[in-house]
Design a protein around this motif. Structure first.
Motif, mmCIF file in Angstrom:
data_model
loop_
_atom_site.group_PDB
_atom_site.id
_atom_site.type_symbol
_atom_site.label_atom_id
_atom_site.label_comp_id
_atom_site.label_asym_id
_atom_site.label_seq_id
_atom_site.Cartn_x
_atom_site.Cartn_y
_atom_site.Cartn_z
ATOM 1 N N VAL A 99 0.837 -1.203 0.000
ATOM 2 C CA VAL A 99 0.000 0.000 0.000
ATOM 3 C C VAL A 99 0.872 1.253 0.000
ATOM 4 O O VAL A 99 0.553 2.245 -0.659
ATOM 5 N N LEU A 100 1.988 1.213 0.713
ATOM 6 C CA LEU A 100 2.898 2.361 0.726
ATOM 7 C C LEU A 100 3.450 2.623 -0.679
ATOM 8 O O LEU A 100 3.532 3.776 -1.111
ATOM 9 N N ARG A 101 3.764 1.570 -1.418
ATOM 10 C CA ARG A 101 4.220 1.747 -2.807
ATOM 11 C C ARG A 101 3.092 2.310 -3.672
ATOM 12 O O ARG A 101 3.307 3.206 -4.477
ATOM 13 N N TRP A 102 1.886 1.782 -3.507
ATOM 14 C CA TRP A 102 0.734 2.257 -4.290
ATOM 15 C C TRP A 102 0.422 3.723 -3.972
ATOM 16 O O TRP A 102 -0.024 4.464 -4.837
ATOM 17 N N SER A 103 0.668 4.118 -2.738
ATOM 18 C CA SER A 103 0.303 5.480 -2.333
ATOM 19 C C SER A 103 1.105 6.543 -3.077
ATOM 20 O O SER A 103 0.690 7.697 -3.149
ATOM 21 N N ALA A 104 2.221 6.164 -3.626
ATOM 22 C CA ALA A 104 3.034 7.113 -4.394
ATOM 23 C C ALA A 104 2.594 7.204 -5.860
ATOM 24 O O ALA A 104 3.044 8.083 -6.585
ATOM 25 N N HIS A 105 1.708 6.324 -6.270
ATOM 26 C CA HIS A 105 1.230 6.317 -7.661
ATOM 27 C C HIS A 105 0.410 7.581 -7.929
ATOM 28 O O HIS A 105 -0.292 8.085 -7.053
ATOM 29 N N ARG A 106 0.487 8.095 -9.141
ATOM 30 C CA ARG A 106 -0.219 9.347 -9.470
ATOM 31 C C ARG A 106 -1.732 9.207 -9.405
ATOM 32 O O ARG A 106 -2.440 10.181 -9.213
ATOM 33 N N ARG A 107 -2.255 8.009 -9.544
ATOM 34 C CA ARG A 107 -3.707 7.790 -9.464
ATOM 35 C C ARG A 107 -4.169 7.361 -8.064
ATOM 36 O O ARG A 107 -5.339 7.054 -7.863
ATOM 37 N N ALA A 108 -3.274 7.352 -7.124
ATOM 38 C CA ALA A 108 -3.606 6.916 -5.768
ATOM 39 C C ALA A 108 -4.768 7.696 -5.145
ATOM 40 O O ALA A 108 -5.627 7.082 -4.513
ATOM 41 N N PRO A 109 -4.855 9.029 -5.306
ATOM 42 C CA PRO A 109 -6.023 9.730 -4.741
ATOM 43 C C PRO A 109 -7.350 9.230 -5.313
ATOM 44 O O PRO A 109 -8.353 9.173 -4.598
ATOM 45 N N TRP A 110 -7.368 8.851 -6.591
ATOM 46 C CA TRP A 110 -8.585 8.302 -7.193
ATOM 47 C C TRP A 110 -8.933 6.966 -6.551
ATOM 48 O O TRP A 110 -10.110 6.678 -6.275
ATOM 49 N N LEU A 111 -7.928 6.123 -6.335
ATOM 50 C CA LEU A 111 -8.162 4.838 -5.687
ATOM 51 C C LEU A 111 -8.634 5.018 -4.247
ATOM 52 O O LEU A 111 -9.515 4.299 -3.782
ATOM 53 N N LEU A 112 -8.053 5.989 -3.570
ATOM 54 C CA LEU A 112 -8.471 6.300 -2.208
ATOM 55 C C LEU A 112 -9.938 6.722 -2.190
ATOM 56 O O LEU A 112 -10.722 6.261 -1.347
ATOM 57 N N GLY A 113 -10.327 7.586 -3.118
ATOM 58 C CA GLY A 113 -11.723 8.020 -3.199
ATOM 59 C C GLY A 113 -12.658 6.868 -3.498
ATOM 60 O O GLY A 113 -13.733 6.741 -2.895
ATOM 61 N N ALA A 114 -12.262 5.993 -4.410
ATOM 62 C CA ALA A 114 -13.104 4.838 -4.760
ATOM 63 C C ALA A 114 -13.254 3.901 -3.560
ATOM 64 O O ALA A 114 -14.359 3.414 -3.277
ATOM 65 N N LEU A 115 -12.154 3.640 -2.854
ATOM 66 C CA LEU A 115 -12.218 2.789 -1.674
ATOM 67 C C LEU A 115 -13.105 3.409 -0.603
ATOM 68 O O LEU A 115 -13.933 2.727 0.011
ATOM 69 N N SER A 116 -12.974 4.705 -0.388
ATOM 70 C CA SER A 116 -13.786 5.411 0.602
ATOM 71 C C SER A 116 -15.270 5.314 0.280
ATOM 72 O O SER A 116 -16.090 5.059 1.156
ATOM 73 N N PHE A 117 -15.590 5.553 -0.981
ATOM 74 C CA PHE A 117 -16.990 5.485 -1.424
ATOM 75 C C PHE A 117 -17.549 4.082 -1.206
ATOM 76 O O PHE A 117 -18.618 3.908 -0.628
ATOM 77 N N ALA A 118 -16.808 3.083 -1.645
ATOM 78 C CA ALA A 118 -17.284 1.699 -1.564
ATOM 79 C C ALA A 118 -17.427 1.235 -0.112
ATOM 80 O O ALA A 118 -18.403 0.561 0.238
#
Length: 192
Positions: A11-30
């Motif tokens: 997750v720490l590696r993924w958090s540096a990805h440029r699309r990570a905020p989008w993934l965070l938003g999707a996870l939060s919504f779901a």
């Protein structure tokens, strides 16, 4: 092989990805309406990896979580008979019944506390819709409860930043297993 440390590193590696905020938003919504994994598992390492963006990340998490909560509310309001078997199968029925009882007694305050607590928020969003709790107070309480939780997580970890990361990584297995035990204790307590 350590389970939680490996997940944390990934997750720490993924958090540096440029699309990570989008993934965070999707996870939060779901998570607020149907998904079992809380957004804190992404928000925390992202706040460590990007401390200057912690407020933005907490805002994304809060707003998408509340939007997901509105979906949960609509599920409870319009489709409870369709999802009630899923609630039962997932083992959330005792929590759902407890949430209904609490809504009858405390209303707005239940949503506020549920938004902040580790109790599955989705149970409360669906129960709020099923009981036709007033929509605007539901949204306001969700914003306050979820916002308080996610800003606290983001700001604490951003403040700790690089200093917190080695400590978190060192104790991740203990933290992960303690979280699982805490969740099981909550589920057992709610089912009694």
């Amino acid at each position: 092989m350590p389970l939680f440390t490996a997940l944390y590193d990934r997750v720490l590696r993924w958090s540096a990805h440029r699309r990570a905020p989008w993934l965070l938003g999707a996870l939060s919504f779901a998570e607020s309406s149907f998904f079992p994994i809380p957004p804190d598992v992404m928000l925390a390492p992202m706040s460590i990896a990007r401390p200057r963006h912690a407020v933005r990340l907490a805002t994304i998490t809060t707003l998408t979580s509340v939007a997901g909560g509105v979906l949960g509310y609509l599920i409870g309001l319009l489709g409870l008979e369709l999802v009630l078997p899923l609630i039962v199968d997932a083992g959330y029925e005792p929590a759902y019944e407890q949430a209904r009882a609490w809504f009858t007694q405390w209303g707005f305050w239940v949503v506020l506390v549920a938004g902040f607590s580790p109790i599955p928020y989705k149970v409360f969003t669906i129960a709020a819709g099923a009981m036709a709790v007033a929509w605007l107070p539901f949204v306001i309480a969700s914003l306050l409860g979820r916002g308080a939780r996610f800003y606290l997580v983001a700001m604490l970890l951003a403040w700790g930043g690089p200093r917190a990361e080695p400590w978190l990584r060192r104790y991740m297995e203990r933290i992960g297993w303690l979280s699982v035990i805490l969740l099981l204790v909550i589920v057992l307590a709610l089912s009694l």
